[in-house]
Design an enzyme around this catalytic site. Sequence first.
Site, PDB file in Angstrom:
ATOM      1  N   ASP A  70       9.994   3.381  -3.764  1.00  0.00           N
ATOM      2  CA  ASP A  70      10.604   4.502  -3.065  1.00  0.00           C
ATOM      3  C   ASP A  70      10.079   4.481  -1.634  1.00  0.00           C
ATOM      4  O   ASP A  70       8.935   4.078  -1.393  1.00  0.00           O
ATOM      5  CB  ASP A  70      10.245   5.816  -3.753  1.00  0.00           C
ATOM      6  CG  ASP A  70      10.865   7.001  -3.051  1.00  0.00           C
ATOM      7  OD1 ASP A  70      12.097   7.031  -2.938  1.00  0.00           O
ATOM      8  OD2 ASP A  70      10.113   7.886  -2.606  1.00  0.00           O
ATOM      9  N   LYS A  71      10.897   4.900  -0.680  1.00  0.00           N
ATOM     10  CA  LYS A  71      10.475   4.828   0.724  1.00  0.00           C
ATOM     11  C   LYS A  71       9.482   5.926   1.083  1.00  0.00           C
ATOM     12  O   LYS A  71       8.327   5.662   1.427  1.00  0.00           O
ATOM     13  CB  LYS A  71      11.684   4.907   1.658  1.00  0.00           C
ATOM     14  CG  LYS A  71      11.300   4.841   3.150  1.00  0.00           C
ATOM     15  CD  LYS A  71      12.505   4.966   4.052  1.00  0.00           C
ATOM     16  CE  LYS A  71      13.014   6.384   4.165  1.00  0.00           C
ATOM     17  NZ  LYS A  71      12.082   7.275   4.919  1.00  0.00           N
TER      18      LYS A  71
END
Length: 696
Positions: free
Chosen positions: A364-365
């Site tokens: 996930d960023k």
Amino acid sequence: MIPSGTDHQAGDGHDHSSEKAGADPHAHGGVFGPNTEVIFALASGGALALGFGLEKLASGLPPWLPLALYVLAYGFGGFFTLREALENLRNKRFEIDTLMLVAAAGAAALGAWAEGALLLFLFSIGHALENYAMGRAKRAIEALADLAPRTAHVRRGDKVVELPVEALDVGDTVVVRPNERLPADGFVVVGATSINQAPVTGESMPVDKQPVPDAAAARARPAQIGSASIVFAGTINGAGSIEIETTRKSTDTTLAKVVRMVSEAETQKSPTQRFTDRFERIFVPLVLGLAFVLLFAWVVVDEPFRDSFYRAMAVLVAASPCALAIATPSAVLSGVARAARAGVLIKGGAPLENLGSLNAIAFDKTGTLTEGRPRITDIVPSGGASETDVLMTAVAVERLSDHPLAEAIVRDGVERLKGAAIPAASELKSLTGKGVTARLERATILIGKPEMFGVDGVAPLGKEAEAAVTRLRLEGRTLMVVRRGERDLGVIGLLDTPRAAARTTLEALRALGVSRMIMISGDHQKAAQAIASQVGLSEAWGDLMPEDKVEAIKRLRAEGKIAMVGDGVNDAPAMATATVGIAMGAAGSDVALETADVALMSDDLAQLPFAVGLSRRTRGIILQNLVVSLGVVAFLVPATIFGLGIGPAVAMHEGSTLLVVFNALRLLGYRNPTRRAGSLDRVAAAPDPEPKGKTS
């Protein structure tokens, strides 16, 4: 020893009902304390050696004297073995202990007292050494439980009283003096200090702590407390005296949960262990059948029944899958214990093995590859509004939300507004993955991604706002559009900062053999690609709603084993879909601790290569152990059929068992290749820094 054809837990044949990590039902105590089994085994060996010496070297002695010493060796060597065998038979379990007793009794019946005594001596000393070796791994887990102090200094009015930590209630104010261990989870209300969090999170450097700005607000919304004010039980205070308000009882602290989960991880079987269990269920009956057939070899072969019986007993001993049964649990236990000591919680053998055989990792960023602290970089008003109008409206609404982007808008917006009075918004509603809506001064406010406008009955953006969106998107910004009623007020552009450790972590993972890494994000593709290029990733999938992330993980899992790295909260569905779900910064999140297969206790991405490297090493150790255990059985079974005696067979059998256990213990010394030299491992092995005689 190990049950044949039954379930194994942490390498023994009993259920681990004790809640204390490391409790071992085979760690026999007695008149000589915990070392009684070792002392009995040595006494058996001494009686055997003396009897053998008198029988072979001394002449003129009565023949009953060596026999009496052999019987004494039987008594000492078989004491714990007999006790355990009877217990197993009462529980309808047929184990190696029973096989050894049958073989020893058969040797005595044939008059081979010395050989039977040797069998029991070797078995008992091997059993005792095995328990000692496995105890080392279990003590690594026990050490976690001992990190928290037994007492706490609690403020009661104007006085400070010392209470057991079990007596602490949520909301108590605890005084922590310099160099003391913290007795509870909570947040700092008075004083500033630096705290060594390595015992819980594995962080190599002390972390600065400061009081919360508003204790009442922190009490009302504990999820919003900054990491600079959160503290954990078992961590070590620095030079400053502080006061903390407890947020959990002693049984619910992060440390207590970690100890409990690591202890439970012992019982969760890995794929290899499940395979060996299935193998044993087939193998053991075959061995028993072979031994039964060999009992009647005298009918076919010209030999006395004595020799056939002896051979059948030797085959039973040689073919016992003791080393095979303990090969995987010993490695899993050591690996889980080593990971926990470094601030990585691995929930059992399956995640530990799977982590070492990954084909790909999805990140996930926000908050994972980035700091999770986006900053406002651009404010583009539209429709005649001013920057102040845009900010005032956005801050009024977003301060009701706990989303990271909302926090960034409030933090930077308040700073830019320079103390201007901000109106109060109400009726906040979250539009999952899109934005929020609220009421402000009788008007409906919409704040969210540009994609939420023009769909589901929401009016599309005006030309001015659309142009701003197009321009900022090309610059890789994360965008939030602010609309009041039917009027677009403007567009806010934000940019998250990549973590300093992100690029080096990804390089370390590539060096470990992880061939594919993907960043998945709810941000626009351009923004996702901008961050990906900064951290060294070539694949970035943007514009993903939470349900889209789940579908993305399903597609990747169809191609091989995939791990999902996130914060364990918003990413929980995707993490649950992945082969291995990995949560970062789990020490401060109950949800992350519960949902993840692997939890990195600190908010430090550099722990990930350590976890993957340890898992790969564990898989290698398990493979080595399986080769040794199966190889010894493959050699001993035909060797005993063709005449190898019980004594050598037992020696090799017990030797292989000890070899696989000590081989697994090497995992306790695994070093983190990505960590600065000496930082974490010295902390993990360091003695308690508290002055002697001082309690917290």
